[in-house]
Design an enzyme around this catalytic site. Sequence first.
Site, short mmCIF file in Angstrom:
data_model
loop_
_atom_site.label_atom_id
_atom_site.label_comp_id
_atom_site.label_asym_id
_atom_site.label_seq_id
_atom_site.Cartn_x
_atom_site.Cartn_y
_atom_site.Cartn_z
N ASN A 271 -2.82 -15.10 8.04
CA ASN A 271 -1.38 -15.34 8.18
C ASN A 271 -0.99 -14.74 9.52
O ASN A 271 -0.88 -13.52 9.65
CB ASN A 271 -0.62 -14.68 7.02
N LYS B 110 1.79 -14.99 11.01
CA LYS B 110 3.22 -14.62 11.05
C LYS B 110 3.84 -15.10 12.38
O LYS B 110 3.43 -16.13 12.92
CB LYS B 110 3.36 -13.11 10.83
N HIS C 158 6.25 -15.28 0.64
CA HIS C 158 5.75 -14.06 1.28
C HIS C 158 6.84 -12.99 1.18
O HIS C 158 8.04 -13.29 1.26
CB HIS C 158 5.40 -14.32 2.75
N GLU D 270 7.97 -11.02 3.23
CA GLU D 270 8.91 -11.01 4.36
C GLU D 270 9.99 -12.07 4.18
O GLU D 270 11.14 -11.89 4.60
CB GLU D 270 8.13 -11.17 5.68
N GLU E 254 0.23 -9.22 -2.98
CA GLU E 254 0.44 -8.43 -1.77
C GLU E 254 1.45 -7.32 -2.06
O GLU E 254 2.68 -7.57 -1.99
CB GLU E 254 0.99 -9.32 -0.65
N GLY F 204 1.05 -4.29 6.52
CA GLY F 204 1.29 -3.81 7.88
C GLY F 204 1.40 -2.29 7.99
O GLY F 204 1.83 -1.77 9.01
N SER G 222 -3.00 -4.85 4.53
CA SER G 222 -3.87 -3.96 5.31
C SER G 222 -5.36 -4.21 5.08
O SER G 222 -6.16 -3.27 5.07
CB SER G 222 -3.51 -2.50 5.05
P1 13P Z 1 -1.33 -7.06 7.07
O1 13P Z 1 -2.75 -7.52 6.88
O2 13P Z 1 -0.92 -6.96 8.50
O3 13P Z 1 -1.05 -5.83 6.27
O4 13P Z 1 -0.38 -8.21 6.46
C1 13P Z 1 -0.67 -8.72 5.21
C2 13P Z 1 0.15 -9.91 4.98
O5 13P Z 1 1.36 -9.83 4.90
C3 13P Z 1 -0.53 -11.20 4.87
O6 13P Z 1 0.32 -12.20 4.40
#
Ligand code: 13P
Length: 253
Positions: free
Chosen positions: A10, A12, A96, A98, A168, A174, A211
């Site tokens: 992803n 983003k 997601h 976010e 997740e 992150g 992560s």
């Molecule tokens: P990270 O791997 O940067 O923690 O992000 C995970 C994520 O949100 C994947 O959709």
Amino acid sequence: MGRTLYAVANWKMNLRADQSAELAGQLADFSKSLNKAQVWIAPAAVNIPAVTYATESSGIKIGSQNVHWDKNGAYTGEISVEMLRHLNCSFAIVGHSERRRLFLESNELTAKRAVGALQQTFKVIFCVGENLSQRKSGETLAVLQAQLDPLLEASREFDTSGLLIAYEPVWAIGTGKVASIGEIEEAHAAIIDYWQNKANALPPPVLYGGSVKPDNVADILSVAEVSGTLVGGASLNFDSFKDIILAHEKLSC
Ligand code: 13P
């Protein structure tokens, strides 16, 4: 029965079209050596054409980071399945954290997006996960169930073979703070059990995200209920995502 593992990137809101094409091209070359692992990439929507071109005939699937449920219409800023399909995309990430947290997409809206896409036989990675305060107050399983409920209620209206779920935990995204093996096992088993009981059907593959890095991916994939990973930061670098993919290849059978 074989175990298919999915390594999903992803990206983003990162990388310009030229940078996306370059990284995708490296991944396409590398993925020719793979036999078993599935590699999927979700670039920013505007970069999809550059990435599908760079990965042509490599076996890598390209998808979007969100999708609308309707076929077309007055929905400023949204993207339809037909538009994505025309660009050789085959999946969308939906719900997601976010999107849920920063853009206030509710459980119901998220399920609506997923159901609409699945009814158009598009693949969907449906994200669920609790935040830190919910975990601390012991609400994790209730939160996951509430996120799954509106999708489960409509599960007779689509073919579940196109569905994947991604667990997740918001506090692991992150942050460099990966969930423990016990926490992953518990959440994945709970999602699988809940789906089986409510839908009375085989559960979808459940990916872990949050992560994921080259040095923790093998442990995460050692959990039987984990069918792959959804990777943010570590998928933006060729060497680290390559190592993550290799772990999936090794543990697929
Ligand atoms: P990270 O791997 O940067 O923690 O992000 C995970 C994520 O949100 C994947 O959709």
